[in-house]
Design an enzyme around this catalytic site. Structure first.
Site, mmCIF file in Angstrom:
data_model
loop_
_atom_site.group_PDB
_atom_site.id
_atom_site.type_symbol
_atom_site.label_atom_id
_atom_site.label_comp_id
_atom_site.label_asym_id
_atom_site.label_seq_id
_atom_site.Cartn_x
_atom_site.Cartn_y
_atom_site.Cartn_z
ATOM 1 N N HIS A 135 -82.991 -0.302 43.982
ATOM 2 C CA HIS A 135 -83.800 -1.077 44.923
ATOM 3 C C HIS A 135 -83.745 -2.571 44.598
ATOM 4 O O HIS A 135 -84.208 -2.990 43.545
ATOM 5 C CB HIS A 135 -85.242 -0.554 44.798
ATOM 6 C CG HIS A 135 -86.224 -1.176 45.721
ATOM 7 N ND1 HIS A 135 -87.389 -1.757 45.278
ATOM 8 C CD2 HIS A 135 -86.235 -1.293 47.077
ATOM 9 C CE1 HIS A 135 -88.082 -2.183 46.306
ATOM 10 N NE2 HIS A 135 -87.416 -1.917 47.413
ATOM 11 N N HIS B 119 -86.141 -10.916 50.153
ATOM 12 C CA HIS B 119 -87.139 -9.925 50.576
ATOM 13 C C HIS B 119 -88.320 -10.504 51.342
ATOM 14 O O HIS B 119 -88.657 -10.039 52.426
ATOM 15 C CB HIS B 119 -87.659 -9.135 49.372
ATOM 16 C CG HIS B 119 -88.704 -8.125 49.749
ATOM 17 N ND1 HIS B 119 -90.053 -8.440 49.830
ATOM 18 C CD2 HIS B 119 -88.604 -6.832 50.117
ATOM 19 C CE1 HIS B 119 -90.726 -7.377 50.214
ATOM 20 N NE2 HIS B 119 -89.889 -6.383 50.390
HETATM 21 O O1 G3P Z 1 -85.967 0.576 52.059
HETATM 22 C C1 G3P Z 1 -86.826 0.836 51.030
HETATM 23 C C2 G3P Z 1 -87.614 -0.381 50.658
HETATM 24 O O2 G3P Z 1 -86.737 -1.416 50.341
HETATM 25 C C3 G3P Z 1 -88.552 -0.801 51.757
HETATM 26 O O3 G3P Z 1 -89.511 -1.693 51.332
HETATM 27 O O4 G3P Z 1 -90.531 -3.884 51.030
HETATM 28 O O5 G3P Z 1 -89.077 -2.969 49.240
HETATM 29 O O6 G3P Z 1 -88.082 -3.782 51.354
HETATM 30 P P1 G3P Z 1 -89.276 -3.137 50.717
HETATM 31 MG MG MG Z 2 -86.034 -3.375 51.059
#
Ligand code: G3P
Ligand code: MG
Length: 268
Positions: free
Chosen positions: A33, A75
């Protein structure tokens, strides 16, 4: 004429109308992630290199537009948390964004690490042989624009012999535009809480995958998605035992900030 014999019903066959029969999707178990965000500043090239070292086969990154419509990997809406900039990314031209420092906030050793462009990110991932999930992070009113800019770049750069990417967004508008641009790639709408209209979304957007916040996901929902021919990705899972439970329920892939720990336990 001989009467036609009824065809035997295949057990576990996908229900008609759900999932995307034109797109076969192979998900890894572990999706790093934003790279490996506990070892390096999230969504930077340094973070993706660390993810590769962790043994992950796939990374997730967030793509967003600068004011002058350059897709960059970032992000938040605001620049403050993960860079030395101020205000909104969407209010700044790329000429200024490219000079921001997206590494010092994390650790001095990453000072000067830039906010990467989509192009250089995909070139690095291809060189590392890492698959990717591109999450479209949209500004209100620019959802389709982001997809129409980012997808052609990705289609152009991504080598056909590398794993097929997964395209996702919380925005249905962005996913619809992405699907139009890259119908050969699997699409994923991400939800916090699964809404009543998930099946309608899966049908109208031709989804291959449903993305769900693991905190609100239930075993019954996972069974329902699977019964509809959909794969399931779940975010953001940093506890190994929780990941084991989700996999046991039938979740296909988890997003995690600790890819090294997860790969050690489950493989990539
Ligand atoms: O796609 C999973 C995750 O990345 C979604 O939430 O806020 O971390 O982009 P976020
Ligand atoms: Mg994400």
């Amino acid at each position: 004429m001989r009467p036609r014999r009824p065809r035997p019903r295949r057990l576990n066959a996908p229900q008609p109308g759900y999932g995307n029969p034109r797109v076969s999707v192979t998900l890894p178990k572990i999706i790093a992630h934003r790279g490996s965000p506990r070892e390096a500043p999230e969504n930077t090239l340094a973070s993706f290199r660390r993810a590769k070292l962790s043994g992950a086969a796939f990374v997730e990154f967030d793509v967003a537009l600068t004011r002058d419509a350059r897709p960059v990997i970032f992000h938040d809406d605001g620049l403050e948390r993960t860079s030395d900039g101020q205000g909104l990314l969407a209010d700044l031209d790329f000429e200024l964004v490219k000079h921001l420092d997206a590494g010092s906030w994390f650790d001095r050793q990453f000072a000067g690490e830039p906010i990467p462009t989509l192009e250089e990110t995909l070139e690095l991932l291809a060189a590392l042989g890492l698959g990717f999930n591109m999450e479209l992070k949209t500004d209100p009113g620019r959802e389709a624009e982001l997809a129409k800019i980012a997808l052609p770049i990705a289609l152009d750069i991504w080598p056909k012999d590398l794993p097929t990417p997964l395209i996702s967004s919380f925005s249905r508008i962005a996913v619809a535009a992405a699907r139009e641009t890259a119908p050969q790639w699997p699409m994923d709408v991400i939800y916090d809480r699964i809404p009543a209209e998930w099946a309608e979304d899966a049908k109208t957007l031709d989804l291959a995958v449903i993305g769900a916040n693991h905190k609100h996901l239930t075993r019954e929902q996972v069974m329902e998605f699977r019964g509809s021919g959909l794969k399931i990705s779940s975010y953001t899972v940093n506890d190994v035992e929780r990941a084991a439970t989700l996999f046991q329920w039938g979740v296909d892939a988890i997003f995690t900030d600790v890819p090294g720990d997860m790969v050690k336990r489950f493989g990539p």
